[in-house]
Design an enzyme around this catalytic site. Structure first.
Site, PDB file in Angstrom:
ATOM      1  N   ARG A  81       0.537  -2.632  -5.036  1.00 38.64           N
ATOM      2  CA  ARG A  81       1.456  -1.943  -4.118  1.00 38.64           C
ATOM      3  C   ARG A  81       2.898  -1.974  -4.630  1.00 38.64           C
ATOM      4  O   ARG A  81       3.777  -1.372  -4.041  1.00 38.64           O
ATOM      5  CB  ARG A  81       1.471  -2.686  -2.821  1.00 38.64           C
ATOM      6  CG  ARG A  81       0.809  -2.321  -1.529  1.00 38.64           C
ATOM      7  CD  ARG A  81       0.379  -1.007  -1.188  1.00 38.64           C
ATOM      8  NE  ARG A  81       0.294  -0.774   0.217  1.00 38.64           N
ATOM      9  CZ  ARG A  81      -0.845  -0.708   0.916  1.00 38.64           C
ATOM     10  NH1 ARG A  81      -1.997  -0.881   0.344  1.00 38.64           N
ATOM     11  NH2 ARG A  81      -0.802  -0.418   2.196  1.00 38.64           N
TER      12      ARG A  81
ATOM     13  N   ARG B 290       6.217   2.985   6.572  1.00 37.87           N
ATOM     14  CA  ARG B 290       5.228   2.756   5.500  1.00 37.87           C
ATOM     15  C   ARG B 290       5.423   3.761   4.376  1.00 37.87           C
ATOM     16  O   ARG B 290       5.271   3.430   3.195  1.00 37.87           O
ATOM     17  CB  ARG B 290       3.803   2.837   6.066  1.00 37.87           C
ATOM     18  CG  ARG B 290       3.466   1.625   6.919  1.00 37.87           C
ATOM     19  CD  ARG B 290       2.195   1.833   7.700  1.00 37.87           C
ATOM     20  NE  ARG B 290       1.011   1.826   6.879  1.00 37.87           N
ATOM     21  CZ  ARG B 290      -0.147   2.380   7.242  1.00 37.87           C
ATOM     22  NH1 ARG B 290      -0.249   3.006   8.403  1.00 37.87           N
ATOM     23  NH2 ARG B 290      -1.183   2.319   6.447  1.00 37.87           N
TER      24      ARG B 290
ATOM     25  N   LYS C 110      -7.572   7.239   0.357  1.00 39.18           N
ATOM     26  CA  LYS C 110      -8.093   6.261  -0.619  1.00 39.18           C
ATOM     27  C   LYS C 110      -9.337   5.562  -0.074  1.00 39.18           C
ATOM     28  O   LYS C 110     -10.347   5.462  -0.757  1.00 39.18           O
ATOM     29  CB  LYS C 110      -7.048   5.165  -0.928  1.00 39.18           C
ATOM     30  CG  LYS C 110      -5.781   5.630  -1.562  1.00 39.18           C
ATOM     31  CD  LYS C 110      -4.913   4.443  -1.993  1.00 39.18           C
ATOM     32  CE  LYS C 110      -4.485   3.528  -0.867  1.00 39.18           C
ATOM     33  NZ  LYS C 110      -3.590   4.114   0.140  1.00 39.18           N
TER      34      LYS C 110
ATOM     35  N   ARG D  98      -4.673   1.558  15.255  1.00 35.67           N
ATOM     36  CA  ARG D  98      -4.046   0.581  14.342  1.00 35.67           C
ATOM     37  C   ARG D  98      -2.550   0.600  14.604  1.00 35.67           C
ATOM     38  O   ARG D  98      -1.937   1.665  14.543  1.00 35.67           O
ATOM     39  CB  ARG D  98      -4.313   1.013  12.890  1.00 35.67           C
ATOM     40  CG  ARG D  98      -5.420   0.235  12.230  1.00 35.67           C
ATOM     41  CD  ARG D  98      -5.717   0.795  10.866  1.00 35.67           C
ATOM     42  NE  ARG D  98      -4.616   0.614   9.927  1.00 35.67           N
ATOM     43  CZ  ARG D  98      -4.673   0.945   8.641  1.00 35.67           C
ATOM     44  NH1 ARG D  98      -5.775   1.477   8.166  1.00 35.67           N
ATOM     45  NH2 ARG D  98      -3.644   0.752   7.845  1.00 35.67           N
TER      46      ARG D  98
ATOM     47  N   ARG E 134      -5.758   9.352  13.080  1.00 32.48           N
ATOM     48  CA  ARG E 134      -6.387   8.030  12.953  1.00 32.48           C
ATOM     49  C   ARG E 134      -5.855   7.081  14.037  1.00 32.48           C
ATOM     50  O   ARG E 134      -6.606   6.279  14.590  1.00 32.48           O
ATOM     51  CB  ARG E 134      -6.109   7.465  11.547  1.00 32.48           C
ATOM     52  CG  ARG E 134      -6.844   6.175  11.256  1.00 32.48           C
ATOM     53  CD  ARG E 134      -6.797   5.807   9.787  1.00 32.48           C
ATOM     54  NE  ARG E 134      -5.479   5.373   9.352  1.00 32.48           N
ATOM     55  CZ  ARG E 134      -5.166   5.081   8.088  1.00 32.48           C
ATOM     56  NH1 ARG E 134      -6.064   5.205   7.126  1.00 32.48           N
ATOM     57  NH2 ARG E 134      -3.963   4.675   7.769  1.00 32.48           N
TER      58      ARG E 134
HETATM   59  P1  AMP Z   1      -3.787  -0.430   3.953  1.00 31.52           P
HETATM   60  O1  AMP Z   1      -5.002  -0.496   4.813  1.00 31.52           O
HETATM   61  O2  AMP Z   1      -4.075  -0.449   2.483  1.00 31.52           O
HETATM   62  O3  AMP Z   1      -2.855   0.697   4.342  1.00 31.52           O
HETATM   63  O4  AMP Z   1      -2.971  -1.772   4.212  1.00 31.52           O
HETATM   64  C1  AMP Z   1      -2.498  -2.115   5.510  1.00 31.52           C
HETATM   65  C2  AMP Z   1      -1.366  -3.101   5.398  1.00 31.52           C
HETATM   66  O5  AMP Z   1      -1.828  -4.298   4.754  1.00 31.52           O
HETATM   67  C3  AMP Z   1      -0.180  -2.647   4.558  1.00 31.52           C
HETATM   68  O6  AMP Z   1       0.734  -1.821   5.277  1.00 31.52           O
HETATM   69  C4  AMP Z   1       0.441  -3.994   4.182  1.00 31.52           C
HETATM   70  O7  AMP Z   1       1.135  -4.574   5.274  1.00 31.52           O
HETATM   71  C5  AMP Z   1      -0.797  -4.841   3.935  1.00 31.52           C
HETATM   72  N1  AMP Z   1      -1.236  -4.733   2.516  1.00 31.52           N
HETATM   73  C6  AMP Z   1      -2.401  -4.196   2.043  1.00 31.52           C
HETATM   74  N2  AMP Z   1      -2.455  -4.284   0.709  1.00 31.52           N
HETATM   75  C7  AMP Z   1      -1.306  -4.883   0.325  1.00 31.52           C
HETATM   76  C8  AMP Z   1      -0.742  -5.243  -0.926  1.00 31.52           C
HETATM   77  N3  AMP Z   1      -1.385  -4.979  -2.091  1.00 31.52           N
HETATM   78  N4  AMP Z   1       0.467  -5.858  -0.955  1.00 31.52           N
HETATM   79  C9  AMP Z   1       1.119  -6.139   0.189  1.00 31.52           C
HETATM   80  N5  AMP Z   1       0.678  -5.810   1.408  1.00 31.52           N
HETATM   81  C10 AMP Z   1      -0.533  -5.198   1.487  1.00 31.52           C
END
Ligand code: AMP
Length: 194
Positions: free
Chosen positions: A88, A144, A13, A133, A127
């Site tokens: 999410r 996740r 994404k 990360r 990654r």
């Molecule tokens: P991402 O980079 O989108 O994978 O997001 C990394 C982490 O940020 C996720 O595993 C969540 O802990 C948090 N996060 C990002 N977007 C959301 C969301 N819309 N709702 C809740 N937690 C989020």
């Protein structure tokens, strides 16, 4: 163009949004990036979010909605945006609908990148080695993916029921996947224009 990109962690994404923003001329809004910036800056939101993020769980809906509302009030989203990482869960999908209705900017398209778990696990491992990360740790990635299956997969159904979901194969060369997304968007706008 107001677009939501859906897909599991590691589905591409962020990578596709970074490419599409150039082509579409609209900002890429990644809630994960916003949260990581808040953590790095040590803001109150960052302090609350850090442990939850490191564990691969979802940060609270209230925090996300406040963050998003603030971001969508900025001038650069006037011509649209690409939303990556939000919604999410179904509550967030509903909240997004209300927020966009309030500001008079309904979504034009929702595209889900379809990538099987085995491919995801391999990509995220790469990654993890490059970016370190914490939530890309192989053990956390499995959590996740579980959170995705339980809470985020229903978001795709939510949009599908409204006839808004386009599913795109997310496996392949970056250029090929970008071309597939663009074709899906072109179909969507052709349908919208009758
Ligand atoms: P991402 O980079 O989108 O994978 O997001 C990394 C982490 O940020 C996720 O595993 C969540 O802990 C948090 N996060 C990002 N977007 C959301 C969301 N819309 N709702 C809740 N937690 C989020």
């Amino acid at each position: 163009m107001r677009l939501v990109l859906l897909g599991p962690p590691g589905s591409g994404k962020g990578t596709q949004a970074a490419r599409l923003k150039v082509e579409l001329g609209v900002p890429h809004i990644s809630t994960g990036d916003m949260l990581r910036a808040a953590v790095a800056a040590g803001t109150p939101t960052g302090l609350k979010a850090k442990a939850v993020m490191d564990a691969g769980k979802l940060v609270s809906d209230d925090i996300l909605l406040a963050m998003l509302e603030e971001r969508l009030s900025q001038d650069d989203v006037k011509n649209g945006f690409i939303l990556d990482g939000y919604p999410r869960n179904v509550a967030q999908a509903e909240a997004l609908g209300h927020l966009l209705a309030k500001i008079g900017q309904p979504l034009d398209a929702v595209v889900k990148l379809d990538v099987p778990d085995e491919v995801i696990i391999g990509r995220v491992e790469i990654r993890f080695k490059a970016e370190h990360r914490k939530d890309d740790d192989p053990v956390v990635v499995r959590d996740r993916l579980k959170v995705y299956a339980e809470q985020t997969a229903p978001v795709a159904d939510f949009f599908a029921k409204r006839g808004q979901l386009q599913v795109v194969d997310g496996v392949g060369e970056l250029d090929e996947v970008t071309a597939r997304v663009k074709r899906a968007l072109a179909q969507e706008s052709a349908a919208a224009n009758g």
